[in-house]
Motif scaffolding. Structure first.
Motif, PDB file in Angstrom:
ATOM      1  N   PHE A  77     -28.108 -61.016  28.951  1.00  0.00           N
ATOM      2  CA  PHE A  77     -27.517 -59.961  29.768  1.00  0.00           C
ATOM      3  C   PHE A  77     -27.674 -60.202  31.260  1.00  0.00           C
ATOM      4  O   PHE A  77     -27.119 -59.463  32.080  1.00  0.00           O
ATOM      5  CB  PHE A  77     -28.163 -58.612  29.438  1.00  0.00           C
ATOM      6  N   VAL A 218     -26.767 -54.210  23.400  1.00  0.00           N
ATOM      7  CA  VAL A 218     -26.694 -55.675  23.380  1.00  0.00           C
ATOM      8  C   VAL A 218     -26.398 -56.212  21.981  1.00  0.00           C
ATOM      9  O   VAL A 218     -26.519 -57.414  21.737  1.00  0.00           O
ATOM     10  CB  VAL A 218     -27.991 -56.304  23.924  1.00  0.00           C
ATOM     11  N   LEU A 245     -26.686 -51.234  28.808  1.00  0.00           N
ATOM     12  CA  LEU A 245     -26.105 -52.500  29.255  1.00  0.00           C
ATOM     13  C   LEU A 245     -24.964 -52.305  30.249  1.00  0.00           C
ATOM     14  O   LEU A 245     -24.025 -51.551  29.996  1.00  0.00           O
ATOM     15  CB  LEU A 245     -25.582 -53.296  28.058  1.00  0.00           C
ATOM     16  N   PRO A 247     -22.331 -54.756  31.449  1.00  0.00           N
ATOM     17  CA  PRO A 247     -21.837 -56.125  31.219  1.00  0.00           C
ATOM     18  C   PRO A 247     -21.497 -56.803  32.543  1.00  0.00           C
ATOM     19  O   PRO A 247     -20.749 -56.266  33.357  1.00  0.00           O
ATOM     20  CB  PRO A 247     -20.583 -55.909  30.367  1.00  0.00           C
TER      21      PRO A 247
END
Length: 332
Positions: A77, A218, A245, A247
């Motif tokens: 990530f 994730v 998250l 992205p």
């Protein structure tokens, strides 16, 4: 309270409010399986538990990316990994004056906790660079005595953990990210989550309060999310940051689908019911992913947030977050 109109799983979880005792895995699974309006019932309960057993107020902190990029670890990530192709600013450890400048600005804006963050696997052994960081922490204590200084420097060894304890840091952040059994697949395989967990134990043994949480979105299942939350309970950490998250282009997760809002709400709420008396901090994703619903997340059991930015992604202005915290207080 009359709980007869609630789903039986939510009604049973009200025991946490009455006793302060955390829920077990079976109850947590039952709550996570609920859909629709039941998610708001779980959130309401978590907010009540936070109000009764939390530390009071909103825990706000800011961080500084004091060493950026060229990290040898392959976290899926992270924009700072040299295994990924994200376009970020790269620089070595900054000088003391730069850290003092950023920390002073945080104090002037009313933020009480300030964290020094460095890229890389960590400092398992004493080094010249680590000694420089210790010097930075010493200067911060000397020049900004009201500031609570924190650090996130990766994996530590016995000597470096003890040195940070001697420096008197307020919190040390090192996340386990996901269920320990899935770390190598979902996060990175160039290092072991066991090293991170051992760092937590070393710090706690040295008397340092540990900030340790994870990231959701994730590729983990809800059950695996619970595995992470219960692993954190075994580690008995003090502060639990939960990241949603974001992205980032150039990382393997750049095309990851956003999590359903109800799943995020349930994750925060159940985290509070598993950890009634801990600080649960909403970290990355608060503004960029949750957007209009970030207030709902802060009323679903969370009692802290990061403000001002997240290493390589933008956050929100501290002044805006200060007003946000004031508005949240009306629900307490």
């Amino acid at each position: 309270m009359d709980t007869t109109t609630l789903h039986p799983a939510v009604a049973a979880a009200y025991r946490v409010l009455e006793t302060g005792e955390p829920i077990g895995r079976e109850a947590a699974l039952a709550l996570c399986s609920l859909e629709g309006g039941h998610a708001l019932d779980i959130a309401s309960l978590a907010n009540k538990v936070r109000n009764r057993y939390g530390g009071g107020g909103v825990h706000a902190c800011s961080i500084m990316n004091a060493k950026s990029g060229v990290c040898g670890e392959n976290c899926r990530f992270c924009a700072q990994s040299r295994h990924n192709s994200s376009e970020i600013e790269v620089y070595p450890l900054v000088d003391d004056d730069a850290v003092i400048f950023e920390a002073r600005a945080s104090v002037e804006q009313g933020v009480s906790h300030f964290g020094i963050v460095t890229s890389g696997c960590g400092y398992p052994k004493m080094s010249a660079e680590f000694r420089r960081i210790l010097g930075m922490i010493g200067r911060l204590h000397e020049e900004l005595p009201t500031l609570k200084v924190c650090a996130s420097l990766g994996v530590l060894g016995p000597e470096t953990a003890a040195a940070l304890a001697e420096c008197g840091i307020a919190h040390y952040n090192i996340n386990i990210q996901v269920a320990p059994e899935r770390y190598g697949e979902l996060i990175a395989d160039t290092h072991s989550v066991r090293d991170r967990m051992e760092t937590v134990r070393l710090l706690r043994k040295s008397g340092v309060s540990v900030c340790c949480g994870g990231i959701i979105g994730v590729g983990e299942s809800m059950e695996e999310r619970l595995d992470m939350l219960f692993a954190l309970r075994e580690l008995d950490v003090s502060v639990i940051p939960i990241n949603v998250l974001v992205p980032i282009k150039g990382t393997p997760l750049e095309g990851a689908a956003p999590l359903p809002l109800a799943d995020v709400v349930k994750t925060f709420a159940v985290a509070r019911l598993i950890h009634p008396q801990k600080t649960i901090k909403f970290a990355a994703g608060r503004e960029t992913v949750m957007k209009d619903f970030q207030g709902l997340l802060m009323l679903s059991g969370a009692d802290g947030f990061l403000t001002g930015g997240y290493l390589t992604t933008r956050g929100r202005a501290v002044a805006d977050d200060t007003r946000f915290a004031e508005q949240l207080s009306s629900f307490r």
